[in-house]
Each structure stands twice: as structure tokens, then as C-alpha cells.
Write an enzyme that holds these catalytic residues in place. Sequence first.
Site, PDB file in Angstrom:
ATOM      1  N   LYS A 126       0.863  -1.195   0.000  1.00  0.00           N
ATOM      2  CA  LYS A 126       0.000   0.000   0.000  1.00  0.00           C
ATOM      3  C   LYS A 126       0.886   1.228   0.000  1.00  0.00           C
ATOM      4  CE  LYS A 126      -4.408   1.141   0.271  1.00  0.00           C
ATOM      5  NZ  LYS A 126      -5.596   0.378  -0.202  1.00  0.00           N
ATOM      6  N   ASP A 166      -7.131   4.409  -4.505  1.00  0.00           N
ATOM      7  CA  ASP A 166      -7.716   4.278  -3.162  1.00  0.00           C
ATOM      8  C   ASP A 166      -8.329   5.660  -2.880  1.00  0.00           C
ATOM      9  OD1 ASP A 166      -7.764   2.304  -0.720  1.00  0.00           O
ATOM     10  OD2 ASP A 166      -7.318   4.237   0.171  1.00  0.00           O
TER      11      ASP A 166
HETATM   12  P1  NDP Z   1     -12.957   7.850  -2.701  1.00  0.00           P
HETATM   13  O1  NDP Z   1     -11.911   8.855  -2.490  1.00  0.00           O
HETATM   14  O2  NDP Z   1     -13.497   7.640  -4.074  1.00  0.00           O
HETATM   15  O3  NDP Z   1     -14.208   8.120  -1.756  1.00  0.00           O
HETATM   16  C1  NDP Z   1     -14.079   8.181  -0.375  1.00  0.00           C
HETATM   17  C2  NDP Z   1     -15.403   8.636   0.200  1.00  0.00           C
HETATM   18  O4  NDP Z   1     -15.362   8.556   1.611  1.00  0.00           O
HETATM   19  C3  NDP Z   1     -15.705  10.080  -0.135  1.00  0.00           C
HETATM   20  O5  NDP Z   1     -17.091  10.247  -0.233  1.00  0.00           O
HETATM   21  C4  NDP Z   1     -15.140  10.820   1.058  1.00  0.00           C
HETATM   22  O6  NDP Z   1     -15.747  12.079   1.280  1.00  0.00           O
HETATM   23  C5  NDP Z   1     -15.452   9.861   2.182  1.00  0.00           C
HETATM   24  N1  NDP Z   1     -14.440   9.988   3.227  1.00  0.00           N
HETATM   25  C6  NDP Z   1     -13.121   9.831   3.071  1.00  0.00           C
HETATM   26  N2  NDP Z   1     -12.487  10.070   4.223  1.00  0.00           N
HETATM   27  C7  NDP Z   1     -13.420  10.372   5.094  1.00  0.00           C
HETATM   28  C8  NDP Z   1     -13.378  10.710   6.437  1.00  0.00           C
HETATM   29  N3  NDP Z   1     -12.224  10.797   7.122  1.00  0.00           N
HETATM   30  N4  NDP Z   1     -14.552  10.948   7.064  1.00  0.00           N
HETATM   31  C9  NDP Z   1     -15.720  10.866   6.370  1.00  0.00           C
HETATM   32  N5  NDP Z   1     -15.809  10.559   5.084  1.00  0.00           N
HETATM   33  C10 NDP Z   1     -14.676  10.310   4.451  1.00  0.00           C
HETATM   34  O7  NDP Z   1     -12.373   6.479  -2.125  1.00  0.00           O
HETATM   35  P2  NDP Z   1     -12.861   4.998  -2.394  1.00  0.00           P
HETATM   36  O8  NDP Z   1     -14.326   4.952  -2.572  1.00  0.00           O
HETATM   37  O9  NDP Z   1     -11.974   4.408  -3.409  1.00  0.00           O
HETATM   38  O10 NDP Z   1     -12.472   4.299  -1.001  1.00  0.00           O
HETATM   39  C11 NDP Z   1     -13.389   4.191   0.086  1.00  0.00           C
HETATM   40  C12 NDP Z   1     -12.921   3.087   1.023  1.00  0.00           C
HETATM   41  O11 NDP Z   1     -12.887   1.846   0.303  1.00  0.00           O
HETATM   42  C13 NDP Z   1     -11.516   3.253   1.607  1.00  0.00           C
HETATM   43  O12 NDP Z   1     -11.496   2.664   2.886  1.00  0.00           O
HETATM   44  C14 NDP Z   1     -10.650   2.433   0.661  1.00  0.00           C
HETATM   45  O13 NDP Z   1      -9.468   2.020   1.273  1.00  0.00           O
HETATM   46  C15 NDP Z   1     -11.587   1.260   0.409  1.00  0.00           C
HETATM   47  N6  NDP Z   1     -11.348   0.475  -0.801  1.00  0.00           N
HETATM   48  C16 NDP Z   1     -11.259   1.040  -2.025  1.00  0.00           C
HETATM   49  C17 NDP Z   1     -11.076   0.252  -3.142  1.00  0.00           C
HETATM   50  C18 NDP Z   1     -11.060   0.815  -4.524  1.00  0.00           C
HETATM   51  O14 NDP Z   1     -10.961   0.022  -5.467  1.00  0.00           O
HETATM   52  N7  NDP Z   1     -11.160   2.113  -4.714  1.00  0.00           N
HETATM   53  C19 NDP Z   1     -10.934  -1.212  -3.037  1.00  0.00           C
HETATM   54  C20 NDP Z   1     -11.121  -1.722  -1.695  1.00  0.00           C
HETATM   55  C21 NDP Z   1     -11.298  -0.892  -0.632  1.00  0.00           C
HETATM   56  P3  NDP Z   1     -15.411  13.346   0.333  1.00  0.00           P
HETATM   57  O15 NDP Z   1     -16.255  13.141  -0.904  1.00  0.00           O
HETATM   58  O16 NDP Z   1     -15.812  14.512   1.154  1.00  0.00           O
HETATM   59  O17 NDP Z   1     -13.959  13.281   0.064  1.00  0.00           O
HETATM   60  O1  2IT Z   2      -7.941  -1.442  -0.719  1.00  0.00           O
HETATM   61  C1  2IT Z   2      -7.882  -1.933  -1.867  1.00  0.00           C
HETATM   62  O2  2IT Z   2      -7.996  -3.144  -2.058  1.00  0.00           O
HETATM   63  C2  2IT Z   2      -7.688  -1.026  -3.003  1.00  0.00           C
HETATM   64  N1  2IT Z   2      -7.618   0.188  -2.802  1.00  0.00           N
HETATM   65  C3  2IT Z   2      -7.544  -1.579  -4.379  1.00  0.00           C
HETATM   66  C4  2IT Z   2      -6.136  -2.059  -4.615  1.00  0.00           C
HETATM   67  C5  2IT Z   2      -5.828  -2.478  -6.033  1.00  0.00           C
HETATM   68  O3  2IT Z   2      -4.649  -2.777  -6.254  1.00  0.00           O
HETATM   69  O4  2IT Z   2      -6.712  -2.517  -6.879  1.00  0.00           O
END
Ligand code: NDP
Ligand code: 2IT
Length: 444
Positions: A126, A166
Amino acid sequence: MSYVDEIIEQVIEKNPSEPEFHQAVREVLDSIRVVVDANEEKFRKDALLERLVNPERQIKFRVPWIDDNGNAHVNTGYRVQFNSAIGPYKGGLRLHPSVNLGIIKFLGFEQIFKNSLTGLPIGGGKGGSDFDPKGKSDREIMAFCQSFMTELCKYIGADTDVPAGDIGTGAREIGYMFGQYKRIRGLFEGVLTGKGLAYGGSLARTEATGYGLLYLVDELLKSHGNSLEGKTAVVSGAGNVAIYAIQKAQQLGAKVVTCSDSTGWVYDPDGIDVAALKEIKEVKRARLTEYKNYRPNSEYHEGRGVWSIKCDIALPCATQNELHLDDAKQLVANGVLAVCEGANMPTTEDATKYLQENGVWFVPGKAANAGGVATSALEMSQNSERLSWTFEEVDSKLKDIMVNLYHNIDDAAKRYGFEGNYVAGANIAGFEKVLDAMNAQGIV
Ligand code: NDP
Ligand code: 2IT
């Protein structure tokens, strides 16, 4: 003291000020206690757990960039290459002001077991930076991404370490980073996933984490003689994971009534309008306050609150430790059936325990959100064979992976006498494959 407890103590002592890392280690080691206890002598001799909790490599670097007024800024960049026993390091890059080494280590540690659960050959890593993309111009984002990659490119490659998106890192950032990698290294290769479709990206990667989450929820409910049809769901977050989780939940017959961002949350009793949400978040990059302009019947509230809404299914999809004990109590009082984590470690330890003790089907992020990284691995396969698969082909592979993953963690839990405890099932099943590979490869 047991080997597991010794190692937990050691991790806390050697890595002070990294509470999220301690939390992730505690959860995994507690679950695999049964496996460790049965092999304690051999594991101790091989320092197996010490090798598991210490990253193979931690890279920390300076990221200087210049804003639109000509002023220079310096952020800190990280890449933690945690474990390569089963494949090249794989995991996202988080861009958020809260990023520090402990956060990246917790995410990298989780990624080892998640990636193992996908059944695909990817190790755990990561990275990210404390850079805040909010309010930055496109040029500033590009300047940051180029500077970040100028350093990171020395340590990654299609066969060594393949980062992805992420929080705060989406298609735009991956594009700028890919361009800079290619320019410096002179290699057009699958060094990043989540790429645009025009330059090696995979169809369905954008949707994969949210869709995969719902494929797993669907299988979980079916296995309990239930279904998503007619269910009410609450979702937190409004980013990549949340948007496509909401979309797939609706396609599978559920009504999703909430979403949230870092400043507030929306309650839409008629069901979230995904097209509106996509326009606000993906196109305008605006706040959820705008949602009411599209849906006058909805409510916007400042602060936190999605877990107070009565629901059958709760899907935390924003960030770590966003679902607390009080929220868990409220969800249980409201009759929630399942809590499945779209985000990484969004549920606190005491909330998880409360949900499990009260009969809620709780599936941890390393299982429930594995569809994203699994589809990243499918993107790597397509890059290697220089072909692109159709949306249907990738989506159907994703579905198979999530259905198998669910049964794999369910079986592992049953094998060790923890039926219905998907935290134990996920950690044990994820660990078993990594353990096999680590044992086969000697003390490295
Ligand atoms: P994004 O940046 O696309 O979206 C994150 C969302 O969560 C936004 O709406 C953001 O608000 C909100 N957010 C972030 N931080 C905070 C906080 N501290 N308090 C409240 N709201 C918050 O990220 P992702 O959707 O990609 O990721 C979301 C979660 O999923 C994370 O935990 C990530 O690690 C996990 N994840 C992501 C994957 C991926 O493929 N993208 C795969 C597996 C897990 P705002 O719009 O105001 O920024
Ligand atoms: O938390 C996660 O699994 C991710 N942000 C996606 C990682 C990836 O390599 O697609």
C-alpha cells in the site's frame, strides 16, 4: 505468554503511535490464534509471525510540488511493500491529509490477506501521501502526481509492485502517474491498475469494488435463505466504492436510502439517485449539499448519521473506524441483518464485537471489498497477454471470485469451529495460503 500475545505486544512497542496498524494486527492474529497455537514450536523457530508483521520494505520520500501561485509545497510519500510471498506487491495509493506510516501499514497488512482471498497471485502492499487533493486545480494534481511518481518509479514495476487507486486516487491521478512512469522508465507496461480504457485499463475495474461487495452480500443472504429483493440498505461514503455499491444494490432489488461524504450525509427515502450522485462527485467534484438540487424530497444533514436510519443491510464504504459502538447498538436495535465492509476496517473493534454477539452477519473489508483488487489482478492478466476482455467477461469472473470467496471464508470458519464468524474465516483462509508460500520459500 502465548506467541500471538507476545507478537501483539511487540508490534505495539516497536511501532508506537500507529493505532490503526495495531488494530489490524490484533484482529488478524487473534483470529489465527488456533492455527498458531497448533504449530507454536515451528512458527517460533521460523520467526513466522515476526516476518508476517514486519514489512519486507518501507519507502518514505519527499514530494515537492508547485501550486498555481508559484509557491512550493512538500508532502510525504509512502510505499509499504509488505509481503510478496504469493505474488508481486499489489495495493492502492491513498491521497488524504490523514495519511501517515501507520495508516499505510494497516492498509498494507490487510492487503496481504485480502489479496490471498481473491485466489489470484498478488502480494500485499500500500502507499500514498498526506497530500490533500480537495480544492486543487487539475494542474496542481498533475504536478503532485508527477513528482510523486518521479520517486516512486524507482521501486515499482509490472512484475514487482503494481499500485492502484484508493481514497483520493481515481482515474485522473492514475493517468498522470502512468504518464510520468512511462516517461521516466521508458516502459509501457501494466505498472498501475485502474488505468483508463484507452491505455490498458480493464472494463469493470471502476465498478468492481462496489459490485463485488454486492455480489458477496447477495451470496451471503442466499446462503441464509434470504435475498436483497425489497431490502433497505444504508451506505456511507460517496466515492468510487459507495457509488457502485449503491448502483448494484439497486440492480439487485434493494433500496439504498443514504450516502455520505466527509462533511455530511444524505437521506433519500425514495432511494439514492445514482446518476445525480455520479454527476456531483465524479464530474463536479462537489459536496453532497448539492444533492438536494436534484432530489427536493431528500434531506441533507451535517456531520455523521447514516447508521441511525432503520435498515436491513449496512455497508460502510468511506473510511476506517467510521462505524462506532453506539452506531452498532442503533443498527441492532433497528433490526439490521448484515453489515458488510466496503471500506477498509470501517468498523471499530468494539462495534464489530457487538454486531457479532448480536447475531448480525458481519463480513470484514478484506473479504467484502476484495472485488476491487481482484479485478486489478484481472487487469494485470489482460496487460500481460495484451488483450482486453469484454465487460461481461470481467464482470462474470468478478462475480465468480466473490461467490467463491464467500464460501471459502464460510468453510474456513466452520472448519475451525467458528461457524458464522466471517472475521475468523477471512483471516484464517487468507493466512493459510500465505503461510504455505512462506514455508515453501524458506526464511526470507
Ligand atoms: P474515494 O476517495 O473515491 O471516496 C471516499 C469517500 O469517503 C468520499 O465520499 C469521502 O468524502 C469519504 N471519506 C473519506 N475520508 C473520510 C473521512 N475521514 N470521514 C468521512 N468521510 C470520508 O475512495 P474509495 O471509494 O476508493 O475508497 C473508500 C474506502 O474503500 C476506503 O477505505 C478504501 O481504502 C476502500 N477500498 C477502495 C477500493 C477501490 O478500489 N477504490 C478497493 C477496496 C477498498 P469526500 O467526498 O468529502 O472526500
Ligand atoms: O484497498 C484496496 O484493495 C484497493 N484500494 C484496491 C487495490 C488495487 O490494487 O486494486
